[in-house]
Design a protein around this motif. Structure first.
Motif, PDB file in Angstrom:
ATOM      1  N   SER A  55       0.812  -1.222   0.000  1.00  0.00           N
ATOM      2  CA  SER A  55       0.000   0.000   0.000  1.00  0.00           C
ATOM      3  C   SER A  55       0.845   1.272   0.000  1.00  0.00           C
ATOM      4  O   SER A  55       0.364   2.339  -0.372  1.00  0.00           O
ATOM      5  CB  SER A  55      -0.936   0.014   1.202  1.00  0.00           C
ATOM      6  OG  SER A  55      -0.181  -0.017   2.399  1.00  0.00           O
ATOM      7  N   SER A  65       1.850   5.937  -2.788  1.00  0.00           N
ATOM      8  CA  SER A  65       0.701   5.380  -2.088  1.00  0.00           C
ATOM      9  C   SER A  65      -0.128   4.622  -3.113  1.00  0.00           C
ATOM     10  O   SER A  65      -0.373   5.130  -4.214  1.00  0.00           O
ATOM     11  CB  SER A  65      -0.136   6.496  -1.465  1.00  0.00           C
ATOM     12  OG  SER A  65       0.612   7.191  -0.503  1.00  0.00           O
ATOM     13  N   ASN A  67      -3.688   2.353  -3.799  1.00  0.00           N
ATOM     14  CA  ASN A  67      -5.017   1.936  -3.348  1.00  0.00           C
ATOM     15  C   ASN A  67      -5.562   0.963  -4.382  1.00  0.00           C
ATOM     16  O   ASN A  67      -6.085   1.357  -5.422  1.00  0.00           O
ATOM     17  CB  ASN A  67      -5.941   3.156  -3.211  1.00  0.00           C
ATOM     18  CG  ASN A  67      -7.282   2.796  -2.607  1.00  0.00           C
ATOM     19  OD1 ASN A  67      -7.791   1.687  -2.785  1.00  0.00           O
ATOM     20  ND2 ASN A  67      -7.875   3.743  -1.904  1.00  0.00           N
ATOM     21  N   SER A  69      -8.105  -1.187  -4.309  1.00  0.00           N
ATOM     22  CA  SER A  69      -9.558  -1.248  -4.520  1.00  0.00           C
ATOM     23  C   SER A  69     -10.041  -0.075  -5.377  1.00  0.00           C
ATOM     24  O   SER A  69     -10.959  -0.224  -6.189  1.00  0.00           O
ATOM     25  CB  SER A  69     -10.297  -1.278  -3.188  1.00  0.00           C
ATOM     26  OG  SER A  69     -10.007  -0.101  -2.452  1.00  0.00           O
TER      27      SER A  69
END
Lengths: 112, 113
Positions: A55, A65, A67, A69
């Motif tokens: 992550s 970073s 993400n 999903s």
């Protein structure tokens, strides 16, 4: 569709600021996400990269970073310096191939 | 300790006059790529090799061809350059393995007059 959308197109920050560059994708057949820094008249240089099972990754003043999903990833540059002024490209490696899809690039200017 | 070397760095050719750009690597990587990059745009993949296996992008014009005589060298041939072919041409390499790291050369700036 194999596409990586990058924003913003350009960015100006003061020295010491934290510019954030965002990328988003739709196709889930990507398995590696590098960021490149390119100075005028030079080839892109690998800056930092991340795999989708992680992550966040930090290397010096640069942080990715991720993400999974939301299918988004971003580059943060801590304590930005005028020497960081360059064009930044995100990219995604297509699973099962040796191909990379590049974002459209962000031109960053860090003011002294 | 240059890893991906491109020659020449600047090339001027005339409209329609064939030109060859070269790339060499000291990394012993299996995969070599050719990209075209126009001003303020992202690199656009033209083709790539895994060893001697050649992979052409569907939208790469027939005017562009490539050769890879051995692991270290790769050439880009533009048979009849047009004004629209003026660009930076970037060579890159990759292990092709799980690392996926891609290393770019400094590029060749092609001008077509």
């Amino acid at each position: 569709q194999q596409q990586v959308k990058q924003s913003p197109q350009s960015l100006i920050v003061q020295k010491g600021g934290i510019p954030i560059i965002n990328c988003a994708y739709e196709n889930t057949a990507f398995d590696y996400f590098p960021w490149y820094q390119q100075f005028p008249g030079k080839g892109p240089a690998l800056l930092i990269a991340i795999r989708p099972d992680v992550s966040e990754k930090k290397e010096g003043r640069f942080t990715i970073s991720f993400n999974k999903s939301a299918k988004q990833f971003s580059l943060h540059i801590m304590d930005s310096q005028p020497g960081d002024s360059a064009t930044y490209f995100c990219a995604a490696a297509v699973s099962g191939t040796y191909k990379y899809i590049f974002g459209t690039g962000t031109r960053l200017k860090v003011l002294a | 300790d240059a890893m991906v070397i491109q020659n020449p760095r600047y090339q001027v050719t005339q409209f329609g006059k064939p030109v060859t750009l070269s790339c060499s690597q000291t990394l012993n990587h299996n995969v070599m790529y050719w990209y075209q990059q126009k001003s303020s745009q992202a690199p656009k993949l033209l083709f790539h090799y895994y060893d001697k296996d050649f992979n052409n992008e569907a939208d790469t014009p027939d005017n562009f061809q490539s050769r890879r005589p051995n692991t270290s060298f790769c050439f880009l041939d533009i048979r009849s350059p047009g004004l629209g072919d003026a660009a930076m041409y970037l060579c890159a390499t990759s292990t092709g393995g799980t690392g996926y790291e891609q290393y770019f050369g400094p590029g060749t700036r092609l001008t077509v007059t």
